[in-house]
Scaffold this motif. Sequence first.
Motif, PDB file in Angstrom:
ATOM      1  N   LEU A  81       0.827  -1.208   0.000  1.00 13.65           N
ATOM      2  CA  LEU A  81       0.000   0.000   0.000  1.00 13.65           C
ATOM      3  C   LEU A  81       0.861   1.257   0.000  1.00 13.65           C
ATOM      4  CD1 LEU A  81      -2.804  -1.054   2.518  1.00 13.65           C
ATOM      5  CD2 LEU A  81      -2.843  -1.136   0.015  1.00 13.65           C
ATOM      6  N   ALA A  82       1.948   1.228   0.783  1.00 17.19           N
ATOM      7  CA  ALA A  82       2.858   2.376   0.801  1.00 17.19           C
ATOM      8  C   ALA A  82       3.490   2.568  -0.583  1.00 17.19           C
ATOM      9  CB  ALA A  82       3.936   2.177   1.859  1.00 17.19           C
ATOM     10  N   HIS A  83       3.840   1.450  -1.233  1.00 19.26           N
ATOM     11  CA  HIS A  83       4.447   1.566  -2.564  1.00 19.26           C
ATOM     12  C   HIS A  83       3.459   2.155  -3.561  1.00 19.26           C
ATOM     13  CE1 HIS A  83       6.544   0.751  -6.260  1.00 19.26           C
ATOM     14  NE2 HIS A  83       5.487   0.111  -6.700  1.00 19.26           N
ATOM     15  N   ARG A  84       2.215   1.761  -3.484  1.00 20.21           N
ATOM     16  CA  ARG A  84       1.249   2.288  -4.446  1.00 20.21           C
ATOM     17  C   ARG A  84       1.131   3.808  -4.320  1.00 20.21           C
ATOM     18  NH1 ARG A  84      -2.955  -2.501  -4.231  1.00 20.21           N
ATOM     19  NH2 ARG A  84      -2.013  -3.837  -5.816  1.00 20.21           N
ATOM     20  N   LEU A  85       1.152   4.292  -3.090  1.00 23.01           N
ATOM     21  CA  LEU A  85       1.102   5.735  -2.882  1.00 23.01           C
ATOM     22  C   LEU A  85       2.381   6.391  -3.389  1.00 23.01           C
ATOM     23  CD1 LEU A  85      -0.129   8.313  -1.730  1.00 23.01           C
ATOM     24  CD2 LEU A  85       0.771   7.654   0.514  1.00 23.01           C
ATOM     25  N   ALA A  86       3.528   5.812  -3.036  1.00 23.11           N
ATOM     26  CA  ALA A  86       4.803   6.381  -3.464  1.00 23.11           C
ATOM     27  C   ALA A  86       4.926   6.351  -4.987  1.00 23.11           C
ATOM     28  CB  ALA A  86       5.954   5.607  -2.826  1.00 23.11           C
ATOM     29  N   HIS A  87       4.472   5.263  -5.609  1.00 18.07           N
ATOM     30  CA  HIS A  87       4.563   5.142  -7.067  1.00 18.07           C
ATOM     31  C   HIS A  87       3.675   6.179  -7.762  1.00 18.07           C
ATOM     32  CE1 HIS A  87       5.295   3.153 -10.881  1.00 18.07           C
ATOM     33  NE2 HIS A  87       3.991   3.148 -11.119  1.00 18.07           N
ATOM     34  N   ALA A  88       2.482   6.405  -7.211  1.00 16.88           N
ATOM     35  CA  ALA A  88       1.593   7.408  -7.804  1.00 16.88           C
ATOM     36  C   ALA A  88       2.215   8.801  -7.728  1.00 16.88           C
ATOM     37  CB  ALA A  88       0.245   7.388  -7.099  1.00 16.88           C
ATOM     38  N   LEU A  89       2.819   9.129  -6.591  1.00 19.29           N
ATOM     39  CA  LEU A  89       3.472  10.427  -6.453  1.00 19.29           C
ATOM     40  C   LEU A  89       4.695  10.533  -7.350  1.00 19.29           C
ATOM     41  CD1 LEU A  89       3.231  10.848  -2.571  1.00 19.29           C
ATOM     42  CD2 LEU A  89       1.813  11.935  -4.320  1.00 19.29           C
ATOM     43  N   TYR A  90       5.435   9.427  -7.459  1.00 19.74           N
ATOM     44  CA  TYR A  90       6.616   9.403  -8.331  1.00 19.74           C
ATOM     45  C   TYR A  90       6.207   9.634  -9.781  1.00 19.74           C
ATOM     46  CZ  TYR A  90      11.000   7.653 -10.345  1.00 19.74           C
ATOM     47  OH  TYR A  90      12.171   7.523 -11.046  1.00 19.74           O
ATOM     48  N   GLY A  91       5.132   8.973 -10.213  1.00 24.80           N
ATOM     49  CA  GLY A  91       4.656   9.147 -11.570  1.00 24.80           C
ATOM     50  C   GLY A  91       4.150  10.548 -11.847  1.00 24.80           C
ATOM     51  N   ALA A  92       3.677  11.230 -10.793  1.00 26.46           N
ATOM     52  CA  ALA A  92       3.184  12.593 -10.947  1.00 26.46           C
ATOM     53  C   ALA A  92       4.308  13.621 -10.871  1.00 26.46           C
ATOM     54  CB  ALA A  92       2.136  12.896  -9.870  1.00 26.46           C
ATOM     55  N   GLY A  93       5.532  13.149 -10.645  1.00 22.89           N
ATOM     56  CA  GLY A  93       6.668  14.059 -10.599  1.00 22.89           C
ATOM     57  C   GLY A  93       6.840  14.784  -9.282  1.00 22.89           C
ATOM     58  N   VAL A  94       6.196  14.298  -8.227  1.00 20.32           N
ATOM     59  CA  VAL A  94       6.331  14.935  -6.918  1.00 20.32           C
ATOM     60  C   VAL A  94       7.723  14.628  -6.359  1.00 20.32           C
ATOM     61  CG1 VAL A  94       5.455  15.019  -4.559  1.00 20.32           C
ATOM     62  CG2 VAL A  94       3.873  14.744  -6.486  1.00 20.32           C
ATOM     63  N   PRO A  95       8.487  15.647  -5.965  1.00 17.60           N
ATOM     64  CA  PRO A  95       9.836  15.390  -5.448  1.00 17.60           C
ATOM     65  C   PRO A  95       9.805  14.946  -3.982  1.00 17.60           C
ATOM     66  CG  PRO A  95       9.397  17.748  -5.458  1.00 17.60           C
ATOM     67  CD  PRO A  95       8.186  17.093  -6.063  1.00 17.60           C
ATOM     68  N   PHE A  96      10.846  14.238  -3.565  1.00 18.68           N
ATOM     69  CA  PHE A  96      11.149  13.921  -2.172  1.00 18.68           C
ATOM     70  C   PHE A  96      10.164  12.955  -1.512  1.00 18.68           C
ATOM     71  CE2 PHE A  96      11.121  15.012   2.439  1.00 18.68           C
ATOM     72  CZ  PHE A  96      12.386  14.540   2.729  1.00 18.68           C
ATOM     73  N   ALA A  97       8.861  13.242  -1.614  1.00 18.87           N
ATOM     74  CA  ALA A  97       7.853  12.458  -0.895  1.00 18.87           C
ATOM     75  C   ALA A  97       7.882  10.968  -1.240  1.00 18.87           C
ATOM     76  CB  ALA A  97       6.456  13.038  -1.138  1.00 18.87           C
ATOM     77  N   PRO A  98       7.989  10.560  -2.532  1.00 14.84           N
ATOM     78  CA  PRO A  98       7.994   9.121  -2.824  1.00 14.84           C
ATOM     79  C   PRO A  98       9.101   8.361  -2.112  1.00 14.84           C
ATOM     80  CG  PRO A  98       7.641  10.379  -4.827  1.00 14.84           C
ATOM     81  CD  PRO A  98       8.003  11.358  -3.765  1.00 14.84           C
ATOM     82  N   ARG A  99      10.316   8.899  -2.117  1.00 18.40           N
ATOM     83  CA  ARG A  99      11.423   8.224  -1.443  1.00 18.40           C
ATOM     84  C   ARG A  99      11.258   8.253   0.073  1.00 18.40           C
ATOM     85  NH1 ARG A  99      15.623   6.765  -4.672  1.00 18.40           N
ATOM     86  NH2 ARG A  99      15.675   7.667  -6.770  1.00 18.40           N
ATOM     87  N   LEU A 100      10.682   9.303   0.577  1.00 22.83           N
ATOM     88  CA  LEU A 100      10.431   9.377   2.018  1.00 22.83           C
ATOM     89  C   LEU A 100       9.430   8.300   2.440  1.00 22.83           C
ATOM     90  CD1 LEU A 100      10.896  10.841   4.692  1.00 22.83           C
ATOM     91  CD2 LEU A 100       9.006  12.368   4.105  1.00 22.83           C
ATOM     92  N   ILE A 101       8.373   8.121   1.644  1.00 18.97           N
ATOM     93  CA  ILE A 101       7.382   7.078   1.938  1.00 18.97           C
ATOM     94  C   ILE A 101       8.026   5.697   1.852  1.00 18.97           C
ATOM     95  CG2 ILE A 101       5.270   5.980   1.097  1.00 18.97           C
ATOM     96  CD1 ILE A 101       4.383   8.804   0.179  1.00 18.97           C
ATOM     97  N   ALA A 102       8.848   5.467   0.816  1.00 15.38           N
ATOM     98  CA  ALA A 102       9.523   4.178   0.662  1.00 15.38           C
ATOM     99  C   ALA A 102      10.463   3.908   1.833  1.00 15.38           C
ATOM    100  CB  ALA A 102      10.287   4.151  -0.662  1.00 15.38           C
ATOM    101  N   ALA A 103      11.171   4.945   2.287  1.00 21.26           N
ATOM    102  CA  ALA A 103      12.084   4.782   3.415  1.00 21.26           C
ATOM    103  C   ALA A 103      11.326   4.472   4.699  1.00 21.26           C
ATOM    104  CB  ALA A 103      12.940   6.034   3.580  1.00 21.26           C
ATOM    105  N   ALA A 104      10.204   5.143   4.891  1.00 20.62           N
ATOM    106  CA  ALA A 104       9.393   4.884   6.086  1.00 20.62           C
ATOM    107  C   ALA A 104       8.835   3.463   6.061  1.00 20.62           C
ATOM    108  CB  ALA A 104       8.261   5.904   6.173  1.00 20.62           C
ATOM    109  N   ALA A 105       8.368   3.026   4.883  1.00 17.52           N
ATOM    110  CA  ALA A 105       7.846   1.662   4.769  1.00 17.52           C
ATOM    111  C   ALA A 105       8.937   0.634   5.032  1.00 17.52           C
ATOM    112  CB  ALA A 105       7.245   1.456   3.372  1.00 17.52           C
ATOM    113  N   ARG A 106      10.143   0.911   4.543  1.00 14.42           N
ATOM    114  CA  ARG A 106      11.259  -0.001   4.797  1.00 14.42           C
ATOM    115  C   ARG A 106      11.551  -0.104   6.289  1.00 14.42           C
ATOM    116  NH1 ARG A 106      17.584   0.988   2.951  1.00 14.42           N
ATOM    117  NH2 ARG A 106      18.437  -0.832   4.016  1.00 14.42           N
ATOM    118  N   SER A 107      11.535   1.028   6.991  1.00 14.69           N
ATOM    119  CA  SER A 107      11.806   1.019   8.430  1.00 14.69           C
ATOM    120  C   SER A 107      10.744   0.249   9.196  1.00 14.69           C
ATOM    121  CB  SER A 107      11.887   2.461   8.946  1.00 14.69           C
ATOM    122  OG  SER A 107      12.942   3.171   8.327  1.00 14.69           O
TER     123      SER A 107
END
Length: 246
Positions: free
Chosen positions: A47-73
């Motif tokens: 679920l976290a990846h789906r959100l991060a991927h949608a933001l990544y596809g929309a060109g949103v900076p920083f937030a996708p990697r932050l979400i991925a890092a939080a999900a990893r933790s």
Amino acid sequence: MPGLRAFRRIVAEVASDIAAIKTRDPAARDVGTVEILAAWPGLHALLAHRLAHALYGAGVPFAPRLIAAAARSLTGIEIHPAALIGARFVIDHGMGVVIGETAEIGDDVTLYQGVTLGGTGFATGKRHPTVQDNVTIGSGAKLLGPIEIGHGAKIGANSVVITDVPPNSTVVGNPGHPVRIDGRRPEGPDADWIHLPDPIAEAIQGLASRIGALERVVAGLSGDEPETDAEVRPLRPVRGPNPAGG
């Protein structure tokens, strides 16, 4: 309304993910939906990846990697925001799973803990595996490079796969290579990791049989009494009940 349609699509995707977990994870078959939503790290990571991927596809900076890092933790599962993941994707247990930036995963794929879909070297462009539909990848398997895993394939635990895998085949070993299960096409999403073929034991058995035949020929030519063939015992049984419940 676009917002309502998007909400309905998200709800349908989550319901489909939960149904897939109940189908493919024996521990989840008698568990309620709320408990799976609250306590299944593989679902949280997806679920976290789906959100991060949608933001990544929309060109949103920083937030996708932050979400991925939080999900990893939180889950121990690392998925790059750019990775493409299909429907009904299941990560069972999940700790140590790594999915790289250019990885592509089809529908109805199952990954177990410790799986890596990684790259090789420092090349740019497509450098991670493409996994087609209905593939099952066992614990600790490493799939490296821009290889393609065919529809319905099964990758044995701790296999290291660096070349393309044909559809409907089972791969074991390091380096991984296709084998068959009792000469039949593997069926179903469950993986019986205990009773996979052992190509090394089969090769040793073939060599032992050949040596025995040569010894009998030599004994016949020399007039000696041939010795009893040595017995090669398998390290594990190759038949029996499927511990995966399939």
